[in-house]
Design an enzyme around this catalytic site. Structure first.
Site, PDB file in Angstrom:
ATOM      1  CB  CYS A 145      26.431 -19.702  20.689  1.00  0.00           C
ATOM      2  SG  CYS A 145      27.654 -18.814  21.698  1.00  0.00           S
ATOM      3  CE1 TYR A 146      24.688 -11.589  18.554  1.00  0.00           C
ATOM      4  CE2 TYR A 146      23.248 -12.627  16.945  1.00  0.00           C
ATOM      5  CZ  TYR A 146      23.718 -11.493  17.564  1.00  0.00           C
ATOM      6  OH  TYR A 146      23.224 -10.267  17.212  1.00  0.00           O
TER       7      TYR A 146
ATOM      8  N   GLY B 226      27.948 -16.613  16.790  1.00  0.00           N
ATOM      9  CA  GLY B 226      28.628 -15.463  16.212  1.00  0.00           C
ATOM     10  C   GLY B 226      29.414 -14.735  17.278  1.00  0.00           C
TER      11      GLY B 226
ATOM     12  CD  GLU C 205      28.328 -25.501  15.970  1.00  0.00           C
ATOM     13  OE1 GLU C 205      28.774 -24.339  15.959  1.00  0.00           O
ATOM     14  OE2 GLU C 205      27.415 -25.885  16.731  1.00  0.00           O
TER      15      GLU C 205
ATOM     16  CG  HIS D 237      29.473 -23.596  19.544  1.00  0.00           C
ATOM     17  ND1 HIS D 237      29.070 -22.841  18.467  1.00  0.00           N
ATOM     18  CD2 HIS D 237      29.837 -22.710  20.507  1.00  0.00           C
ATOM     19  CE1 HIS D 237      29.195 -21.556  18.756  1.00  0.00           C
ATOM     20  NE2 HIS D 237      29.661 -21.454  19.992  1.00  0.00           N
TER      21      HIS D 237
ATOM     22  CE  LYS E 224      38.115 -33.651  -1.005  1.00  0.00           C
ATOM     23  NZ  LYS E 224      38.643 -33.416  -2.362  1.00  0.00           N
TER      24      LYS E 224
ATOM     25  CG  ASP F  43      37.086 -32.509  -4.963  1.00  0.00           C
ATOM     26  OD1 ASP F  43      36.546 -33.392  -4.275  1.00  0.00           O
ATOM     27  OD2 ASP F  43      37.929 -31.713  -4.522  1.00  0.00           O
TER      28      ASP F  43
END
Length: 533
Positions: A100-101, A73, A190, A188, A389, A247
């Site tokens: 992180c945060y 964050g 991710e 990070h 997706k 979708d």
């Protein structure tokens, strides 16, 4: 269409009959990438939910909880107004990973110290694993490259923690308390820039939280089918807007598997479609899939409603409202059509609303999320709302959908209206439809589409001087938007072969009367978005 290979009886016990699967709670502390964390955890084979700090304890109590991830964050843990995370999360007896945060908050809460760093660390950074063993870094030896983005750092570890990895300017780049199964990373994992980030998150899922890694397409599909059955009941009917994209197609098949002929698909020709879209949808879904499909010709209604409108958010709201009004009229033909089915995805929700109640910014509304009216009197059925997706495509494969449908490039719900920057007129729609068809045809004929996420034309709100046959022209400009991506959350621009670009440009300028200039958009997401509006 083929039949799924496994039945509900083959689903793991914790996923049967719509029960909440065992999984992870992601606490969103203001990062734009909470959903990216979710995607990485799902790639490792686990279900996860995202909630803001204010709802974290309630969500944890309601979940079949196996672990917690505290996101990054923009705030400083010692600053006024910093996210207030319930300390009780650390007393639930499950593993915790702070990013992180999240790592800084956990360290400070447990008795460590966090200070502003004298040197900001941002971008690609080399970290070195220490000598202490850690399940989080299992299989990762020596050094690796990670993505840092922080101005604060942990300067004193809490009791029980040890340093797992360090960088040149951050001594505690990764920390752990193996006894309590608490871990923190200053970087990070991710994002794709962290080379071994996926492995680190997979280690947390499989080795630390001891999850089975069985969040797969067949489990997702059968779970959603059961949820639809319970929601709609024995007599309810669903009206579903079928656009022809992957979708709405996957959503339609899921609903059809759940309630059969009580699904009524409506294809709205709103005049904002790609060239040949109406014919393709009618042939594919009515003739081959066998769905109950009604085509509504609403071209004049939509184009007239958009007359004079240039603001993209107003366009989306108008289109969303018109769609719902069309569905309301069509629903009157069915006695129990109290449900509106949609192919809403996670990225739609992320960009439309700060859905988790945190500090995440609204990027833009989507016609099927932020564009719905407040007085909607139909209950929503959205089986894909928390899927990305690539997950949707895998579910579609399990359900037996044709690859030609599954691999179609994404097309926005508002259609060409958000690919025409500025005012919508029939003349401009016709220009863009022709230019876009040329762009698509040439790229697919060359086989270049296989590595691309999207490839389309955009009509710009400018005219420029040109020369054709020694005569001056003053006509429209169009841009080519060609991007590479995995899930649409982030994207990079793709550069096609020089000769292919030449063919596209020459054909558009020569065949589409009213366009005399073609430009190439070389913007990534972020900072740009994939669509122009």
């Amino acid at each position: 269409m083929s039949t799924p290979q496994s039945e509900a009886a083959a689903i793991p016990a914790h996923m049967q009959l719509g029960e909440r699967p065992q999984g992870l709670l992601i606490v969103d502390l203001g990062t734009q990438y909470a959903q990216l964390i979710a995607r990485r955890l799902r790639e490792a084979g686990t279900w996860c939910e995202i909630h803001p700090p204010a709802r974290a304890m309630e969500a944890a109590a309601a979940m079949n909880l196996a672990g917690i991830v505290l996101s990054g964050g923009p705030a400083s843990v010692y600053a006024e107004g910093a996210p207030e995370v319930p300390a009780g999360l650390l007393e639930l007896g499950v593993p915790v990973l702070g990013i992180c945060y999240g790592m800084q908050w956990m360290s400070r809460t447990l008795g460590g110290e966090v200070e502003g760093s004298g040197k900001r660390e941002f971008g690609h950074t080399e970290i070195q694993r220490g000598e202490d063993s850690s399940a989080l870094f299992a299989g990762i030896e020596g050094s690796t490259i990670v993505w840092m983005s922080h101005g604060d750092k942990v300067v004193k570890l809490p009791p029980g923690f040890h340093t797992v990895a360090s960088s040149a300017t951050c001594e505690h780049a990764a920390i752990g308390d193996d006894e309590r199964r608490f871990y923190g990373v200053q970087f990070h994992p991710e994002v794709s820039h962290s080379v071994r980030g996926k492995e680190i998150l997979a280690n947390f899922v499989l080795d630390v939280c001891k999850l089975p890694g069985d969040w797969k397409a067949e489990n997702i599909a059968e779970r959603e089918i059961e949820k639809i059955k319970k929601l709609v009941g024995e007599t309810g009917e669903v009206i579903l807007g079928l656009s022809g994209g992957v979708d709405s197609a996957v959503a339609a098949v899921l609903v059809h598997r759940a309630i059969g002929d009580r699904l009524h698909c409506i294809f709205v020709d709103n005049g904002l479609l790609r060239k040949g879209e109406r014919e393709l949808v009618e042939h594919a879904f009515r003739d081959h899939v066998g769905l109950d499909l009604t085509t509504v010709d609403a071209r004049k209604r939509f184009v007239d409603g958009l007359a004079g409108v240039t603001d993209p958010e107003r366009k989306r709201k108008i289109i969303g409202n018109e769609f719902v009004e069309v569905f309301r009229v069509e629903a009157k033909r069915f006695q129990d059509a109290r449900f509106l089915g949609q192919g809403t995805l996670y990225p739609d929700v992320i960009e439309s609303v700060a859905v988790h109640g945190g500090n995440t910014a609204v990027i833009k509304s989507h016609h099927n999320v932020g564009g719905l009216p407040d007085d909607l009197d139909m209950e929503l059925v959205e089986p894909l709302r928390e899927l990305f997706k690539d997950e949707v495509r895998e579910v579609g494969r399990y359900l037996g959908l044709d690859e030609r449908i599954l691999m179609r490039q994404p097309f926005p719900g508002p259609g060409l209206a958000v690919r025409i920057a500025g005012e919508i007129t029939q003349e401009r729609l016709d220009l863009l439809a022709e230019a876009d068809a040329i762009c698509t045809a040439e790229i697919e004929a060359a086989g270049a589409h296989k590595t691309l996420w999207q490839y389309f034309a955009v009509l710009l709100p400018v005219k420029s001087v040109g020369v054709m046959g020694d005569a001056r022209t003053y006509e429209n400009a169009c841009a080519l938007r060609i991007v590479e991506s995995v899930d649409g959350m982030t994207a990079d621009w793709g550069y096609l072969d020089h000769q292919l670009l030449r063919r596209i440009s020459n054909r558009i300028i020569n065949e589409v009367k009213g366009i005399n200039r073609v430009v190439l958009d070389i913007s990534s997401k972020p900072p740009a978005t994939i669509e122009w509006e």
